[in-house]
Design a protein around this motif. Sequence first.
Motif, PDB file in Angstrom:
ATOM      1  N   PHE A   1       0.462   4.544  13.751  1.00  0.00           N
ATOM      2  CA  PHE A   1      -0.064   3.182  13.709  1.00  0.00           C
ATOM      3  C   PHE A   1       1.033   2.264  13.198  1.00  0.00           C
ATOM      4  O   PHE A   1       1.962   2.686  12.522  1.00  0.00           O
ATOM      5  N   SER A   2       0.927   1.006  13.551  1.00  0.00           N
ATOM      6  CA  SER A   2       1.985   0.035  13.311  1.00  0.00           C
ATOM      7  C   SER A   2       1.840  -0.670  11.966  1.00  0.00           C
ATOM      8  O   SER A   2       0.804  -1.282  11.682  1.00  0.00           O
ATOM      9  N   LEU A   3       2.893  -0.610  11.174  1.00  0.00           N
ATOM     10  CA  LEU A   3       2.928  -1.358   9.918  1.00  0.00           C
ATOM     11  C   LEU A   3       2.812  -2.851  10.200  1.00  0.00           C
ATOM     12  O   LEU A   3       2.075  -3.565   9.530  1.00  0.00           O
ATOM     13  N   TRP A   4       3.534  -3.332  11.232  1.00  0.00           N
ATOM     14  CA  TRP A   4       3.488  -4.748  11.574  1.00  0.00           C
ATOM     15  C   TRP A   4       2.068  -5.190  11.900  1.00  0.00           C
ATOM     16  O   TRP A   4       1.617  -6.257  11.468  1.00  0.00           O
ATOM     17  N   GLU A   5       1.333  -4.371  12.665  1.00  0.00           N
ATOM     18  CA  GLU A   5      -0.043  -4.737  13.014  1.00  0.00           C
ATOM     19  C   GLU A   5      -0.941  -4.770  11.775  1.00  0.00           C
ATOM     20  O   GLU A   5      -1.781  -5.660  11.647  1.00  0.00           O
ATOM     21  N   LEU A   6      -0.768  -3.815  10.876  1.00  0.00           N
ATOM     22  CA  LEU A   6      -1.557  -3.849   9.645  1.00  0.00           C
ATOM     23  C   LEU A   6      -1.252  -5.104   8.842  1.00  0.00           C
ATOM     24  O   LEU A   6      -2.153  -5.762   8.323  1.00  0.00           O
ATOM     25  N   GLN A   7       0.027  -5.448   8.735  1.00  0.00           N
ATOM     26  CA  GLN A   7       0.430  -6.615   7.958  1.00  0.00           C
ATOM     27  C   GLN A   7      -0.014  -7.924   8.595  1.00  0.00           C
ATOM     28  O   GLN A   7      -0.285  -8.888   7.894  1.00  0.00           O
ATOM     29  N   SER A   8      -0.086  -7.961   9.917  1.00  0.00           N
ATOM     30  CA  SER A   8      -0.395  -9.218  10.598  1.00  0.00           C
ATOM     31  C   SER A   8      -1.894  -9.446  10.809  1.00  0.00           C
ATOM     32  O   SER A   8      -2.303 -10.544  11.175  1.00  0.00           O
ATOM     33  N   LEU A   9      -2.704  -8.444  10.560  1.00  0.00           N
ATOM     34  CA  LEU A   9      -4.145  -8.576  10.761  1.00  0.00           C
ATOM     35  C   LEU A   9      -4.731  -9.587   9.782  1.00  0.00           C
ATOM     36  O   LEU A   9      -4.532  -9.477   8.571  1.00  0.00           O
ATOM     37  N   ARG A  10      -5.443 -10.579  10.313  1.00  0.00           N
ATOM     38  CA  ARG A  10      -6.091 -11.592   9.485  1.00  0.00           C
ATOM     39  C   ARG A  10      -7.600 -11.431   9.580  1.00  0.00           C
ATOM     40  O   ARG A  10      -8.175 -11.459  10.672  1.00  0.00           O
ATOM     41  N   LEU A  11      -8.218 -11.276   8.441  1.00  0.00           N
ATOM     42  CA  LEU A  11      -9.654 -11.073   8.332  1.00  0.00           C
ATOM     43  C   LEU A  11     -10.313 -12.373   7.874  1.00  0.00           C
ATOM     44  O   LEU A  11      -9.620 -13.303   7.456  1.00  0.00           O
ATOM     45  N   PRO A  12     -11.642 -12.445   7.919  1.00  0.00           N
ATOM     46  CA  PRO A  12     -12.321 -13.631   7.395  1.00  0.00           C
ATOM     47  C   PRO A  12     -11.945 -13.901   5.934  1.00  0.00           C
ATOM     48  O   PRO A  12     -11.526 -12.997   5.208  1.00  0.00           O
ATOM     49  N   PHE A  13     -12.109 -15.130   5.530  1.00  0.00           N
ATOM     50  CA  PHE A  13     -11.863 -15.582   4.165  1.00  0.00           C
ATOM     51  C   PHE A  13     -10.388 -15.494   3.775  1.00  0.00           C
ATOM     52  O   PHE A  13     -10.053 -15.427   2.596  1.00  0.00           O
ATOM     53  N   GLY A  14      -9.503 -15.455   4.769  1.00  0.00           N
ATOM     54  CA  GLY A  14      -8.072 -15.406   4.497  1.00  0.00           C
ATOM     55  C   GLY A  14      -7.580 -14.065   3.994  1.00  0.00           C
ATOM     56  O   GLY A  14      -6.464 -13.966   3.485  1.00  0.00           O
ATOM     57  N   LEU A  15      -8.387 -13.035   4.126  1.00  0.00           N
ATOM     58  CA  LEU A  15      -8.005 -11.708   3.652  1.00  0.00           C
ATOM     59  C   LEU A  15      -7.209 -10.961   4.714  1.00  0.00           C
ATOM     60  O   LEU A  15      -7.211 -11.324   5.883  1.00  0.00           O
ATOM     61  N   GLY A  16      -6.554  -9.901   4.282  1.00  0.00           N
ATOM     62  CA  GLY A  16      -5.826  -9.022   5.180  1.00  0.00           C
ATOM     63  C   GLY A  16      -5.999  -7.589   4.725  1.00  0.00           C
ATOM     64  O   GLY A  16      -6.677  -7.303   3.732  1.00  0.00           O
ATOM     65  N   ILE A  17      -5.375  -6.678   5.433  1.00  0.00           N
ATOM     66  CA  ILE A  17      -5.394  -5.272   5.034  1.00  0.00           C
ATOM     67  C   ILE A  17      -4.676  -5.162   3.691  1.00  0.00           C
ATOM     68  O   ILE A  17      -3.672  -5.830   3.448  1.00  0.00           O
ATOM     69  N   GLU A  18      -5.187  -4.309   2.824  1.00  0.00           N
ATOM     70  CA  GLU A  18      -4.624  -4.162   1.487  1.00  0.00           C
ATOM     71  C   GLU A  18      -4.157  -2.736   1.236  1.00  0.00           C
ATOM     72  O   GLU A  18      -4.638  -1.797   1.860  1.00  0.00           O
ATOM     73  N   ARG A  19      -3.244  -2.611   0.291  1.00  0.00           N
ATOM     74  CA  ARG A  19      -2.777  -1.306  -0.177  1.00  0.00           C
ATOM     75  C   ARG A  19      -3.564  -0.953  -1.426  1.00  0.00           C
ATOM     76  O   ARG A  19      -3.730  -1.768  -2.322  1.00  0.00           O
ATOM     77  N   ASP A  20      -4.059   0.265  -1.475  1.00  0.00           N
ATOM     78  CA  ASP A  20      -4.772   0.752  -2.658  1.00  0.00           C
ATOM     79  C   ASP A  20      -3.734   1.056  -3.728  1.00  0.00           C
ATOM     80  O   ASP A  20      -3.060   2.087  -3.671  1.00  0.00           O
TER      81      ASP A  20
END
Length: 132
Positions: A74-93
Amino acid sequence: MNLLTPEIREALIANLHARRNAQAQGEREPDPVPVVRFFNPLGAATWLATELDEDGILFGLADLGLGCPELGSFSLWELQSLRLPFGLGIERDILFDTALPISAYVAAARQAGSILGAEKLLRERSMPEGDG
């Protein structure tokens, strides 16, 4: 959020080199421990990564929350560029830490149908009798 710290990046690349070296020597590929866990803060999507290549492609266990976790790339760039509602994105635990190899997560995720279910199963299995 910066999804990869320099230390995480180094560990992911080291796992990639270990696998490639094993392949080149005709040896059994290592069963690495996941280095980092990413998640969707608004849903069930979860990723456990063990490797990162020079093109920004991660390898590990991916679960989009549809009941079919898969081992793959899976693509790091795609994870980083994903924009979710409320201005959120994918996060690192930032608290993720494990000693279990990726194969343990794959087996448990297939049994449970998700990485989240796998984590629960693995926690339950690691508890001594009577605890829990």
